[in-house]
Structure formats: structure tokens, C-alpha cells
Write a protein that holds these residues in place. Structure first.
Motif: not given
Length: 713
Positions: A205-216
Motif C-alpha cells: 500500500t502507498v502511504l504517501s504521494d503518488r507513483i507511476i509504476v510499469r508492471i513487470t
């Protein structure tokens, strides 16, 4: 406490008081394993299964034709004898299945906890994302979909409070992530793009901010799904050692089969006859059923112990290799040392006031946000150095490129603190130089600190008149972890050579290696140096283990026989290694080696016990079986077994019960001591070899005392 930690505690409890309860819960799974398509994978137990089936059919015919003496092999043999032997043979198969079912059952609770994290997670997939896109710009449009629909290469946006939908790499952004569902560790971790901490795991779970993730990941091959398959034993394949041992056990089974088949012709020469029931019972008693029944459980339990240590093993071969490792490569930072160097002393050069040198060191470290910089300010505070506010001063922050920090004062003075080579370069850039006597004293102090395992930081100042003055050296010390020297000594007793890998200079590396107690070190190591060292060791016939977390570690992890990748590392590192440490603790490599050795020792000890057991049963029951036809054998019936029937039945019962008695040992493992292989072999031969010989004599005699009370026996 996380679900995964609770499950580990439940698994440990099952080894003690909860084992009997776990045995009962595993009975249904054991019964499902009676399928011959499953049994034939275990040659030894398949022979027992076939024998039980033949005797069951024979018992049916004997019951239908009770007056046909030829079916019973003699009118004096009761029909119930066949049924009782058949029942105990089925029980033997059941107990063998139960051993494996119990080993698998201990992982099912943990698998259930992991499945709770594998819920239908919403995913926000984006199209047209480019790495150079501004991460602060909201990406639109985002298509909402289920995580199960994601494909390898898809890009998703994960906001604060959302669950990461799949394994991947962060391509933009930085965030605090809760990984407790996977690691059991409640403290959040930082994950960011562009480094060795960019890998994220689905279900966290992301607790803060925002990320962009490429699925591997590919569909159905996520990290959690692999772990579930592991703890349930679904993906466990037989290791080379297991295959070799199965070949040995199969060979012994064939040998004993020939021996048993020869008994009836030999007995016929003396006008005696050995019934089919007795022949099958004797065969089962002589073949290595004990280790045949427990072999799979030992392997599963070894993987389960790895899971309890929060280590995901992608290959059973890796656990065995860990037990045979002869060389350990360990990174210095974070493994041998704590990784946070602290200021331990200030060394002013001759002619320089100590207080002024300490004050300059502290001022130059005010803009250094690293742990080392903060420790310098803290150590100066302990010497009661007061730092007055300098509002017009210009701070010079520490950077990895300059390897310096400092302060430019309003009166024209410049203070710098950093690595010796970096400060020397700054002095040259400023167009100045220092006196030869001061330069020699500075170099002597730098070498002395390095030889002691410390890290020297030089403090220099350009005065208001433009002169360059070297003030002194700050000594940083890399703290070696407590207890490592003793653990490395234990490894040395096992015949394992420890090698520290570090980017430090040779003098510093040598001092830390001596303090930690490692056998060798590689200083100023680059990725290709690790790879070359591993290849050289393997060329000598040695097995090598190492840890790593970065993409640059991937080649060495793939080359090593046991490659332990950190869960916090990159996807490339995790794909290259054959183990993943969910806690990202590099020192766990030592525990992995101990678990691997315990697995090999347990398998060897129980194999020794099983073979010794079979030979002892041969000499225990053969005299009692044939003493009525060959009276001279009576002198060998040292246990005084009541009759040939009671001897056979007692041996069959003992053969089944001993499997159940050894299940806890197979699951728990033989206690491991840090000793050389000769001492371990000698002790196990005494305990399990001698024990395997003595146990049947005592066990069969005790069972015979009760069996002789049965009418007809």
C-alpha cells in the motif's frame, strides 16, 4: 503483528504441542494421496501400496473360500493374519502420506493470509505515458480496471492510500510504502524511481504521494502468487540430491525384492513353504520405507523453515546448494557494518588549535545532511563548541559529485570538509597549496586512520588573505555489528570461507576485515570484480553464495550458486537470484546457510537410521520366522519372539509406527552444530546408525509381547 508473522508463530507452535492437532487436520489430505497416480512418484511407498492391494485381494479370496488351504499357505495360519497385515500396510502408506501432508499443511495458513492480500485490486492504467513526462502533471485519461487484467508492460498510477495492483518498477515519483503484508515489518519503506529501490510488490500500500509504476509481471506470476505456491508446496520439485537418493532407495528395493523372492525356493528345499502374505510383509520390512516415507516431508520442511525466516526460495536446489556452500561473499555496508559511519575523533595538525579545528569541522558540516555530517556536529557539541549564527554565510551542501561540504563566510574565508582527494582537488582549484611539512603530517594522519579501519575526512580553510591551511582530519568509524566475529568463527568450523566485498580502499578494508573476523576481502570492488571472483572460486570446484540488491549485482547473483536478492532491490536483482529475502537483511545469508546444512544433515541422519533399521529388522525377524523349519536358527532368536506370525506382525506394526514417531524430527530437523563434517558424520553415525540398529530389537520385542496375546498368534 502482521498476518504473516502470526502464521509463522502458528507454524512454530505446530512443531510442539500443536503437532498432534495438525496431524489430525492433515488426515483428509493424506487420504487423497492414496491415488496410484500420485503414489508411483515414490517408488518405495508404491511397492508398499501394491503389496497392500495384493493382500487385500488375497484376504477377500480367503474369506470367500475359507476351506482352501492353498490360499492361506497352510491350515494353521488364520485368515485374520492376512487382513491384519494388509491393514497395517495401508496404515504404512497413510503415515507416509501424512508426513508429507503435515509438512504441506503448515504452509496453508500462511498461504491463506497471503491470499487476503491478493484481492481484486483496482488499477488505473494510463496510455501514452513517456518517461520524460512531468510527474507533477496529472496523467489523463486513466482507465479503471481490475488488477487481474493487467499485462506485462502496462503503466499504472497509484495514489496515496491505494494498493499497488501488481509487481513492477517505479518509473516516476517517490512514495512511502507499507510492505507489512509481505514482510511482516510494520515500518514503511521509501520507494523511488531511478535507483536500486524502485521495485514494488503487488498487494502493498502507498502511504504517501503518488507513483507511476510499469508492471513487470506476467498474468498469474506475481510475487505473492509465487509465494503462495511455495508455501503450499505446489511448485516444489525434487532436487538433484533427492533424485539421487530416490535412485538409491529404488535400487535397494529391487535388491531386497530379489532376496525375498529367493526365500521361498530355498525353503522348498527343506519341504517348507513361505506364504505370499509373509513374503510381502517381509519385503515391506526390509525395503527403506522410513526414509522413503519422510524424504518429501524433509524437503518441504526445509523450504518451510526458509519461509519462516521470510525468505522466498524459487528453487529447492538453492537450499541444498546453501548447505554445501564453501564461500560466502558479504557486502561490508549493512551486512558486516551498520552502514552509518559516525565521527569518533578530531585530529588537529601540529600548530593548529584543537578548538579552532573542531569549530571549522562543525561549521563545514552544517550543510551536510548525511548521517556522517550530523555526527560531526553532534561530536563537536559534546566538546562544548558553540556555533554562533552566521546569517550572511553561504552554505555549500554535500553532494556525491564533489564529496565535500563547507561554508563560505562573509569575510572571504572558505571552509571545506570532505574526502582527502576531494579537498586536495579543491585546494588546487583555489590556486593554492599547503606547506610540505603540513602536507606530510596530513598524509600520515590520513594513512593512520585508514589503517585502523576508519574513514578520514580532511578539513581545510582558505583564509581572508587567500592562504590555504590544512586544519586537521576527522575520523569516521564504521561500526562492525555485534556478534559477527563469533558467527564467522562458526562458519569457519563448517569449512566455509567468508569474503567481505567493499568499495573502501585496501587499508580500510583490511582493518574492518580483521575486526569482523572474515577470512578475506575484496577492496575497491566493482560489479565485474564480484563476477570474476565468483567464477574463479567456482572453477576450483567451490560453491559460492552472495547477496545483492541492485541491477549491477544481477550478473553476480545469477553466477553464484546461492544468490540472495533483497526484496527492497530491483526486479533485475530478484529475477537473477534464486532466493529473495523479504526483510532485506543481508546478514540473513548466514542463517540461510545454516538452514541448508540442517536440511542435508537431517536427510542424511534419517537415511542412516532407515537403512540401519532395515538391516536390524532382517536379523531380528528372520530367525523367528524359520526356526520351526530350521531349529538351528532358534539360537539367533535373541529376543525370544513368540512365533513366526507374531514376529512378522510385530515387525510390520513397528515399521508403520516408526514413521509417525519420526515425523516431528523430519519437520523440526536434526539439531545443527557448527562443527566440521567429520565430527557431524561421526556423531550422526553413533546416534542414528546405532539407534537404527537398536530401536527395532526393542520395538519389535515390546510389540510382540502384546501380539502374542491375540488368539492364533
Amino acid at each position: 503483528m502482521s498476518d504473516s508473522q502470526k502464521v509463522v508463530l502458528q507454524g512454530n507452535h505446530a512443531q510442539g504441542k500443536g503437532l498432534s492437532k495438525l496431524l489430525l487436520k492433515s488426515v483428509p489430505d493424506a487420504l487423497r494421496k492414496f491415488d496410484p497416480r500420485y503414489e508411483w512418484h515414490n517408488p518405495v511407498m508404491f511397492v508398499v501400496w501394491v503389496g497392500a492391494l495384493l493382500l487385500t485381494v488375497l484376504g477377500v479370496f480367503q474369506s470367500l473360500f475359507p476351506n482352501d488351504a492353498s490360499l492361506r499357505g497352510g491350515s494353521s495360519i488364520p485368515i485374520s493374519f492376512t487382513w491384519i497385515i494388509a491393514a497395517w500396510l495401508w496404515a504404512t502408506v497413510l503415515f507416509a502420506n501424512l508426513a508429507e501432508a503435515v509438512a504441506e499443511g503448515r504452509g496453508k495458513a500462511q498461504a491463506a493470509a497471503l491470499r487476503n492480500t491478493r484481492t481484486a485490486t483496482p488499477a488505473h492504467r494510463v496510455h501514452g505515458y513517456k518517461p520524460e513526462s512531468d510527474p507533477d502533471v496529472k496523467i489523463t485519461p486513466a482507465i479503471d480496471m481490475e488488477s487481474s487484467e493487467l499485462q506485462q508492460g502496462d503503466v499504472v498510477v497509484v495514489e496515496e492510500g491505494e494498493t499497488i495492483p501488481g509487481d513492477g518498477e517505479i518509473v516516476s515519483g517517490i512514495a512511502s510504502v507499507d510492505e507489512s503484508a509481505i514482510t511482516g515489518e510494520s515500518a514503511p519503506v521509501i520507494r523511488e524511481s531511478g535507483g536500486d529501490r524502485s521495485a514494488v510488490t503487488g498487494g502493498t500500500t502507498v502511504l504517501s504521494d503518488r507513483i507511476i509504476v510499469r508492471i513487470t509481471q506476467k498474468p498469474g506470476e506475481s510475487f505473492i502468487e509465487k509465494m503462495i505456491a511455495l508455501v503450499e508446496g505446489a511448485n516444489r520439485q525434487k532436487t538433484p540430491n533427492e533424485i539421487a537418493l530416490n535412485v538409491l532407495l529404488s535400487s535397494l528395493t529391487i535388491i531386497f525384492l530379489v532376496v525375498v523372492l529367493c526365500l521361498n525356493p530355498m525353503a522348498s528345499l527343506q519341504h517348507a513353504q513361505v506364504t505370499l502374505t509373509v513374503l510381502i510383509a517381509l519385503l515391506v520390512c526390509l525395503i527403506p520405507t522410513t526414509i522413503g516415507a519422510l524424504l518429501s516431508a524433509i524437503g518441504i520442511a526445509g523450504m518451510d523453515r526458509m519461509v519462516q525466516h521470510n525468505v522466498l526460495v524459487t528453487s529447492g536446489r538453492a537450499i541444498e546448494a546453501a548447505g554445501d556452500v564453501t564461500t560466502l561473499l558479504l557486502d561490508k555496508t549493512g551486512t558486516i557494518t551498520y552502514g552509518n559511519r559516525q565521527a569518533s575523533d578530531f585530529h588537529a595538525l601540529p600548530g593548529v588549535d584543537h578548538t579552532e579545528m573542531v569549530k571549522a569541522a562543525a561549521l563545514s558540516s552544517l550543510s551536510d545532511s548525511t548521517a556522517e555530517g550530523k555526527s560531526i556536529v553532534a561530536l563537536a557539541a559534546k566538546e562544548d563548541i558553540s556555533l554562533s549564527t552566521l546569517p550572511d554565510a553561504t552554505p555549500v551542501p554535500f553532494t556525491a559529485e564533489t564529496r565535500m561540504s563547507g561554508l563560505d563566510l562573509p569575510d572571504g574565508r572558505k571552509i571545506r570538509k570532505g574526502a582527502a582527494s576531494a579537498v586536495e582537488a579543491w585546494i588546487a582549484q583555489e590556486g593554492g597549496g599547503i606547506a610540505q611539512e603540513a602536507h606530510d603530517a596530513l598524509q600520515d594522519r590520513v594513512r593512520a586512520i585508514s589503517s585502523e579501519g576508519g574513514t578520514p575526512l580532511v578539513v581545510a580553510e582558505r583564509t581572508t588573505d587567500g592562504a590555504i591551511v590544512a586544519l586537521g582530519v576527522i575520523q569516521l568509524k564504521d561500526i562492525v555489528k555485534n556478534g559477527l566475529k563469533e558467527r564467522f568463527a562458526d562458519l569457519r568450523k563448517m569449512g566455509i570461507r567468508t569474503v567481505m566485498v567493499t568499495g573502501d580502499n585496501p587499508l580500510t578494508a583490511k582493518a574492518i576485515a580483521k575486526e569482523a573476523g572474515v577470512d578475506d576481502f575484496i577492496a575497491e570492488a566493482k560489479p565485474e570484480d564480484k563476477l570474476a571472483y565468483i567464477a574463479a572460486e567456482q572453477a576450483k570446484g567451490k560453491l559460492v553464495a552472495m547477496t545483492g540488491d541492485g541491477t549491477n549485482d544481477a550478473p553476480a547473483l545469477a553466477q553464484s550458486d546461492v544468490g540472495v536478492a533483497m526484496n527492497s532491490g530491483t526486479s533485475a536483482a530478484k529475477e537473477a537470484g534464486n532466493m529473495v529475502d523479504l526483510d532485506s537483511d543481508p546478514t540473513k545469508l548466514i542463517d540461510i546457510v545454516r538452514i541448508g546444512k540442517q536440511l542435508l544433515i537431517t536427510r542424511g541422519a534419517l537415511t542412516t537410521f532407515s537403512i540401519a533399521n532395515d538391516l536390524a529388522k532382517y536379523f531380528a525377524i528372520i530367525p523367528a520366522m524359520f526356526m520351526s523349519n530350521f531349529p538351528g536358527l532358534g539360537v539367533l532368536n535373541i529376543m525370544g519372539l513368540h512365533s513366526s506370525l507374531s514376529a512378522v506382525l510385530s515387525a510390520i506394526i513397528f515399521n508403520a509406527i516408526i514413521i509417525v514417531a519420526l515425523i516431528p524430527l523430519a519437520l523440526r530437523g536434526v539439531k545443527y552444530r557448527a562443527e566440521d563434517s567429520e565430527k557431524i558424520l561421526s556423531r550422526n553415525l553413533k546416534i542414528y546408525g546405532l539407534g537404527g540398529i537398536i530401536a527395532p530389537f526393542i520395538g519389535i520385542w515390546l510389540i510382540d509381547v502384546f501380539v502374542r496375546m491375540i488368539p492364533g498368534f
